[in-house]
Design a protein around this motif. Structure first.
Motif, mmCIF file in Angstrom:
data_model
loop_
_atom_site.group_PDB
_atom_site.id
_atom_site.type_symbol
_atom_site.label_atom_id
_atom_site.label_comp_id
_atom_site.label_asym_id
_atom_site.label_seq_id
_atom_site.Cartn_x
_atom_site.Cartn_y
_atom_site.Cartn_z
ATOM 1 N N GLY A 33 -29.199 -41.163 -14.445
ATOM 2 C CA GLY A 33 -29.904 -42.347 -14.906
ATOM 3 C C GLY A 33 -31.384 -42.214 -14.631
ATOM 4 N N THR A 34 -32.080 -43.347 -14.602
ATOM 5 C CA THR A 34 -33.539 -43.333 -14.495
ATOM 6 C C THR A 34 -34.068 -43.830 -13.157
ATOM 7 N N ILE A 35 -33.193 -44.104 -12.189
ATOM 8 C CA ILE A 35 -33.645 -44.655 -10.912
ATOM 9 C C ILE A 35 -34.304 -43.566 -10.063
ATOM 10 N N ASP A 36 -35.441 -43.911 -9.463
ATOM 11 C CA ASP A 36 -36.125 -43.027 -8.519
ATOM 12 C C ASP A 36 -35.512 -43.252 -7.139
ATOM 13 N N PHE A 37 -34.534 -42.436 -6.785
ATOM 14 C CA PHE A 37 -33.836 -42.657 -5.519
ATOM 15 C C PHE A 37 -34.641 -42.206 -4.311
ATOM 16 N N SER A 38 -35.712 -41.459 -4.511
ATOM 17 C CA SER A 38 -36.574 -41.153 -3.371
ATOM 18 C C SER A 38 -37.215 -42.439 -2.848
ATOM 19 N N ALA A 39 -37.647 -43.313 -3.756
ATOM 20 C CA ALA A 39 -38.216 -44.601 -3.350
ATOM 21 C C ALA A 39 -37.147 -45.500 -2.743
ATOM 22 N N VAL A 40 -35.965 -45.491 -3.345
ATOM 23 C CA VAL A 40 -34.859 -46.302 -2.819
ATOM 24 C C VAL A 40 -34.513 -45.870 -1.402
ATOM 25 N N MET A 41 -34.358 -44.562 -1.191
ATOM 26 C CA MET A 41 -33.934 -44.080 0.118
ATOM 27 C C MET A 41 -35.020 -44.255 1.172
ATOM 28 N N LYS A 42 -36.275 -44.281 0.764
ATOM 29 C CA LYS A 42 -37.335 -44.592 1.716
ATOM 30 C C LYS A 42 -37.144 -45.999 2.260
ATOM 31 N N ALA A 43 -36.837 -46.957 1.364
ATOM 32 C CA ALA A 43 -36.605 -48.337 1.796
ATOM 33 C C ALA A 43 -35.349 -48.425 2.654
ATOM 34 N N VAL A 44 -34.309 -47.692 2.258
ATOM 35 C CA VAL A 44 -33.060 -47.714 3.028
ATOM 36 C C VAL A 44 -33.288 -47.160 4.429
ATOM 37 N N ARG A 45 -33.978 -46.017 4.522
ATOM 38 C CA ARG A 45 -34.234 -45.422 5.837
ATOM 39 C C ARG A 45 -35.065 -46.357 6.709
ATOM 40 N N ASN A 46 -36.047 -47.012 6.119
ATOM 41 C CA ASN A 46 -36.880 -47.942 6.889
ATOM 42 C C ASN A 46 -36.070 -49.129 7.404
ATOM 43 N N SER A 47 -35.020 -49.489 6.678
ATOM 44 C CA SER A 47 -34.194 -50.631 7.082
ATOM 45 C C SER A 47 -33.207 -50.272 8.190
ATOM 46 N N GLY A 48 -32.853 -48.998 8.294
ATOM 47 C CA GLY A 48 -31.846 -48.581 9.266
ATOM 48 C C GLY A 48 -30.429 -48.938 8.860
ATOM 49 N N ILE A 49 -30.232 -49.325 7.608
ATOM 50 C CA ILE A 49 -28.917 -49.771 7.123
ATOM 51 C C ILE A 49 -28.201 -48.614 6.445
ATOM 52 N N VAL A 50 -26.886 -48.519 6.654
ATOM 53 C CA VAL A 50 -26.075 -47.522 5.952
ATOM 54 C C VAL A 50 -25.727 -48.085 4.573
ATOM 55 N N PRO A 51 -26.200 -47.458 3.488
ATOM 56 C CA PRO A 51 -25.945 -47.996 2.145
ATOM 57 C C PRO A 51 -24.545 -47.659 1.651
ATOM 58 N N VAL A 52 -24.096 -48.398 0.655
ATOM 59 C CA VAL A 52 -22.769 -48.204 0.059
ATOM 60 C C VAL A 52 -22.930 -47.638 -1.345
ATOM 61 N N ILE A 53 -22.289 -46.505 -1.604
ATOM 62 C CA ILE A 53 -22.279 -45.912 -2.942
ATOM 63 C C ILE A 53 -21.219 -46.644 -3.765
ATOM 64 N N GLU A 54 -21.654 -47.306 -4.850
ATOM 65 C CA GLU A 54 -20.755 -48.112 -5.675
ATOM 66 C C GLU A 54 -20.728 -47.514 -7.085
ATOM 67 N N VAL A 55 -20.136 -46.321 -7.176
ATOM 68 C CA VAL A 55 -20.090 -45.548 -8.409
ATOM 69 C C VAL A 55 -18.691 -45.655 -9.005
ATOM 70 N N ALA A 56 -18.586 -45.521 -10.326
ATOM 71 C CA ALA A 56 -17.340 -45.814 -11.031
ATOM 72 C C ALA A 56 -16.245 -44.769 -10.846
ATOM 73 N N THR A 57 -16.589 -43.529 -10.477
ATOM 74 C CA THR A 57 -15.572 -42.485 -10.348
ATOM 75 C C THR A 57 -15.709 -41.779 -9.003
ATOM 76 N N PHE A 58 -14.606 -41.234 -8.519
ATOM 77 C CA PHE A 58 -14.629 -40.503 -7.257
ATOM 78 C C PHE A 58 -15.484 -39.244 -7.381
ATOM 79 N N GLU A 59 -15.355 -38.564 -8.509
ATOM 80 C CA GLU A 59 -16.171 -37.370 -8.740
ATOM 81 C C GLU A 59 -17.649 -37.737 -8.708
ATOM 82 N N GLY A 60 -17.980 -38.888 -9.272
ATOM 83 C CA GLY A 60 -19.358 -39.356 -9.246
ATOM 84 C C GLY A 60 -19.835 -39.672 -7.838
ATOM 85 N N VAL A 61 -18.943 -40.167 -6.994
ATOM 86 C CA VAL A 61 -19.288 -40.424 -5.591
ATOM 87 C C VAL A 61 -19.666 -39.120 -4.898
#
Length: 236
Positions: free
Chosen positions: A198-226
């Motif tokens: 897709g088009t999401i810049d996950f480097s920016a997303v993960m910067k915010a996640v790391r700064n939060s200290g929160i473990v994120p949840v991968i909510e993808v439609a297929t196991f292979e995609g996970v």
């Protein structure tokens, strides 16, 4: 470290899905709806690790302008709070919707009533809850950062795929979040695609996640995609 939603294995019975996910993560979010709807905590008690619950959303509406439906939706959430207490899980909750544009104001009032009820349940059961932003679906509340005041002091769950649909992910990332859902898309359909598809810049997303200290949840439609998503995110 990443959590994974059972959404990717919704075609399997919940015990089988849990077995498969437990082999790759110790943090699992139960898509508590459809085939994985929980009537008790029993299916979770034989598994170690950390859980969160995505509360039923297709048959509930905590912003319903019909008061009996709003109350019934909160009652469904109350059952989720009881189950969450047994497994020390947090709850992800959708903010609800209105059927007619003219009823938006009343729906917002009803959401505030429900949030007061949910806060009381949170205090009673010592369980946290998070309100999730919605994608580009007509009549749903909380689709843009400008609507965050609707949830008041309630904790916010940032779904990055939904925010990308609404073309406002960058703005949402400026706001503190207490829970994260990670999946990708091309800004059109809510495809719950693997990270990188897709088009999401996950480097920016993960910067915010790391700064939060929160473990994120991968909510993808297929196991292979996970599996592919974990690889992509670890590379960042």
């Amino acid at each position: 470290m990443f959590g994974v939603s059972t959404f990717c294995l919704h075609n399997l019975p919940l015990p089988e899905a849990l077995e498969k996910l437990a082999a790759i993560t110790d943090r699992i979010e139960i898509m508590d709806d459809g085939p994985h709807f929980l009537e008790t905590a029993e299916p979770l008690l034989s598994f170690d690790g950390h859980f969160s619950l995505h509360t039923p959303c297709r048959g509930t509406n905590i912003a319903s302008v019909l008061e009996p439906i709003r109350r019934a939706s909160v009652e469904v959430m109350e059952q989720c709070f009881r189950i969450a207490t047994e497994v020390n899980a947090g709850l992800v909750i959708h903010p609800g919707y209105f059927a007619w544009a003219e009823e938006r104001g009343k729906a917002e009032q009803q959401l505030r009533r429900s949030l007061a009820d949910l806060t009381a349940l949170s205090d009673e059961h010592s369980v946290r809850f998070f309100i999730e932003n919605m994608g580009n679906w007509d009549y749903f509340l909380l689709k843009t950062p400008e609507e965050l005041p609707l949830i008041g002091a309630a904790a916010f769950a940032l779904d990055v795929g939904h925010a990308n649909q609404m073309k406002c992910l960058d703005e949402f990332l400026k706001h503190p979040a207490s829970h994260y859902h990670l999946h990708d898309n091309y800004g059109r359909d809510d495809s719950h695609s693997a990270v990188g598809d897709g088009t999401i810049d996950f480097s920016a997303v993960m910067k915010a996640v790391r700064n939060s200290g929160i473990v994120p949840v991968i909510e993808v439609a297929t196991f292979e995609g996970v599996i592919r998503s974990i690889g992509q995110l670890q590379a960042l």
